[in-house]
Design an enzyme around this catalytic site. Structure first.
Site, PDB file in Angstrom:
ATOM      1  N   LYS A   1       0.841  -1.198   0.000  1.00  9.95           N
ATOM      2  CA  LYS A   1       0.000   0.000   0.000  1.00  9.95           C
ATOM      3  C   LYS A   1       0.880   1.252   0.000  1.00  9.95           C
ATOM      4  CE  LYS A   1      -3.834   0.002   2.890  1.00  9.95           C
ATOM      5  NZ  LYS A   1      -4.488   0.265   4.183  1.00  9.95           N
TER       6      LYS A   1
ATOM      7  N   ASP B   1      -7.711   3.457   4.555  1.00  8.53           N
ATOM      8  CA  ASP B   1      -8.416   2.222   4.909  1.00  8.53           C
ATOM      9  C   ASP B   1      -9.201   1.789   3.687  1.00  8.53           C
ATOM     10  OD1 ASP B   1      -8.746   0.376   7.212  1.00  8.53           O
ATOM     11  OD2 ASP B   1     -10.839   0.594   6.608  1.00  8.53           O
TER      12      ASP B   1
ATOM     13  N   PHE C   1      -1.192  -6.841  -4.586  1.00  8.59           N
ATOM     14  CA  PHE C   1      -1.327  -7.540  -3.306  1.00  8.59           C
ATOM     15  C   PHE C   1      -2.795  -7.867  -3.074  1.00  8.59           C
ATOM     16  CE2 PHE C   1      -3.160  -4.203  -0.530  1.00  8.59           C
ATOM     17  CZ  PHE C   1      -2.971  -3.082  -1.318  1.00  8.59           C
ATOM     18  N   GLY C   2      -3.062  -8.548  -1.968  1.00 13.41           N
ATOM     19  CA  GLY C   2      -4.435  -8.805  -1.543  1.00 13.41           C
ATOM     20  C   GLY C   2      -5.270  -9.520  -2.596  1.00 13.41           C
ATOM     21  N   TYR C   3      -6.420  -8.932  -2.906  1.00 13.44           N
ATOM     22  CA  TYR C   3      -7.379  -9.556  -3.827  1.00 13.44           C
ATOM     23  C   TYR C   3      -7.070  -9.256  -5.295  1.00 13.44           C
ATOM     24  CZ  TYR C   3      -9.990 -10.079   0.527  1.00 13.44           C
ATOM     25  OH  TYR C   3     -10.360 -10.414   1.811  1.00 13.44           O
TER      26      TYR C   3
HETATM   27  P1  ITT Z   1      -2.764  -0.887   7.236  1.00 13.71           P
HETATM   28  O1  ITT Z   1      -4.032  -0.895   8.045  1.00 13.71           O
HETATM   29  O2  ITT Z   1      -1.521  -0.983   8.070  1.00 13.71           O
HETATM   30  O3  ITT Z   1      -2.717   0.259   6.249  1.00 13.71           O
HETATM   31  P2  ITT Z   1      -3.896  -3.274   6.014  1.00 13.71           P
HETATM   32  O4  ITT Z   1      -3.420  -4.243   4.989  1.00 13.71           O
HETATM   33  O5  ITT Z   1      -4.434  -3.830   7.315  1.00 13.71           O
HETATM   34  O6  ITT Z   1      -2.723  -2.218   6.306  1.00 13.71           O
HETATM   35  P3  ITT Z   1      -6.546  -2.250   5.520  1.00 13.71           P
HETATM   36  O7  ITT Z   1      -6.934  -2.353   6.953  1.00 13.71           O
HETATM   37  O8  ITT Z   1      -6.951  -1.036   4.762  1.00 13.71           O
HETATM   38  O9  ITT Z   1      -4.964  -2.346   5.355  1.00 13.71           O
HETATM   39  O10 ITT Z   1      -7.061  -3.563   4.796  1.00 13.71           O
HETATM   40  C1  ITT Z   1      -7.092  -3.551   3.448  1.00 13.71           C
HETATM   41  C2  ITT Z   1      -7.224  -4.966   2.930  1.00 13.71           C
HETATM   42  O11 ITT Z   1      -8.076  -4.894   1.787  1.00 13.71           O
HETATM   43  C3  ITT Z   1      -5.880  -5.453   2.449  1.00 13.71           C
HETATM   44  O12 ITT Z   1      -5.215  -6.224   3.432  1.00 13.71           O
HETATM   45  C4  ITT Z   1      -6.265  -6.249   1.224  1.00 13.71           C
HETATM   46  O13 ITT Z   1      -6.679  -7.540   1.618  1.00 13.71           O
HETATM   47  C5  ITT Z   1      -7.483  -5.499   0.686  1.00 13.71           C
HETATM   48  N1  ITT Z   1      -7.082  -4.442  -0.273  1.00 13.71           N
HETATM   49  C6  ITT Z   1      -7.087  -3.092  -0.080  1.00 13.71           C
HETATM   50  N2  ITT Z   1      -6.624  -2.450  -1.165  1.00 13.71           N
HETATM   51  C7  ITT Z   1      -6.309  -3.395  -2.049  1.00 13.71           C
HETATM   52  C8  ITT Z   1      -5.775  -3.369  -3.345  1.00 13.71           C
HETATM   53  O14 ITT Z   1      -5.411  -2.233  -3.929  1.00 13.71           O
HETATM   54  N3  ITT Z   1      -5.605  -4.530  -3.968  1.00 13.71           N
HETATM   55  C9  ITT Z   1      -5.940  -5.694  -3.397  1.00 13.71           C
HETATM   56  N4  ITT Z   1      -6.429  -5.818  -2.175  1.00 13.71           N
HETATM   57  C10 ITT Z   1      -6.626  -4.673  -1.481  1.00 13.71           C
END
Ligand code: ITT
Length: 197
Positions: A12, A69, A150-152
């Site tokens: 992020k 967030d 990352f993530g989804y």
């Molecule tokens: P911080 O709170 O420390 O910033 P985090 O990963 O916990 O980090 P969030 O609470 O905002 O961040 O959770 C966001 C989740 O949503 C993240 O872990 C991913 O699973 C998903 N996500 C958010 N933005 C994304 C993106 O651009 N691409 C893919 N998945 C995403």
């Protein structure tokens, strides 16, 4: 002047830096303050959690702070995983387990529409915060594709494209994503303020 980005998500953070020009500011992140405990994200909206992260880090560091967030809202799942996106499959958080759970939940669903959402909060050192938001609509496919992001990202195809966010060049994601849309608004609303710090 210092600005602390209130995240411990390295992907992020990299995207925020690629999208947003902080000009003369000295930009730090939560990684530079390992002694500050992790913010408990227990609000039930993106806005609530973004404000909580920005305000707690601003107060703890004495600096201005910017937090993101974000999460995925899937139509056929009533908006889930939503604010629970990071820990959808439970803790410890795992992108792989989250993606597998999402595919299992959608196995018999025809409607694959979804959207990523981001709320960005900016807090002054005293804890006074303001927010902007952005989103990116798309669909969830039935098999992970691609290695970027990352993530989804490997399951999400943004509207108007046939590749997933994880297949598209990161510069494309950083132009059209929920985060890009939110940060564009942040720039138009806060650039003057940030330059004056
Ligand atoms: P911080 O709170 O420390 O910033 P985090 O990963 O916990 O980090 P969030 O609470 O905002 O961040 O959770 C966001 C989740 O949503 C993240 O872990 C991913 O699973 C998903 N996500 C958010 N933005 C994304 C993106 O651009 N691409 C893919 N998945 C995403």
């Amino acid at each position: 002047m210092k600005l602390v980005i209130a995240t411990r998500n390295a992907h992020k953070l990299e995207e925020i830096h690629a999208i947003f020009d902080f000009q003369g500011l000295e930009v730090l992140s939560a990684f530079d303050f390992p002694e500050i405990p992790e913010v408990v994200e227990d609000a039930d909206t993106f806005e609530g959690n973004a404000i909580k992260k920005a305000v707690e880090i601003a107060k703890a560091t004495g600096c201005w702070s910017l937090a993101d967030d974000s999460g995925l809202e899937v139509e056929a799942l009533g908006g889930a995983p939503g604010v629970y996106s990071a820990r959808y499959a439970g803790e410890p958080c795992s992108y792989e387990a989250n993606n597998e759970k999402l595919l299992a939940e959608l196995a018999d669903k025809k409607d694959r529409s979804a959207r990523f959402r981001t709320v960005i909060a900016l807090s002054d050192p005293g804890g006074s915060a303001q927010t902007v938001s952005g989103e990116c609509p798309g669909v969830i496919i039935d098999k992970q594709r691609g290695d970027h992001g990352f993530g989804y990202d490997p399951l999400f195809v943004p509207d108007g494209f046939s590749e997933t966010f994880a297949e598209l060049d990161p510069s494309v994601k950083n132009r059209i994503s929920h985060r890009a849309n939110a940060l564009r608004k942040a720039h138009s609303e806060w650039a003057g303020l940030l330059q004056s710090l």
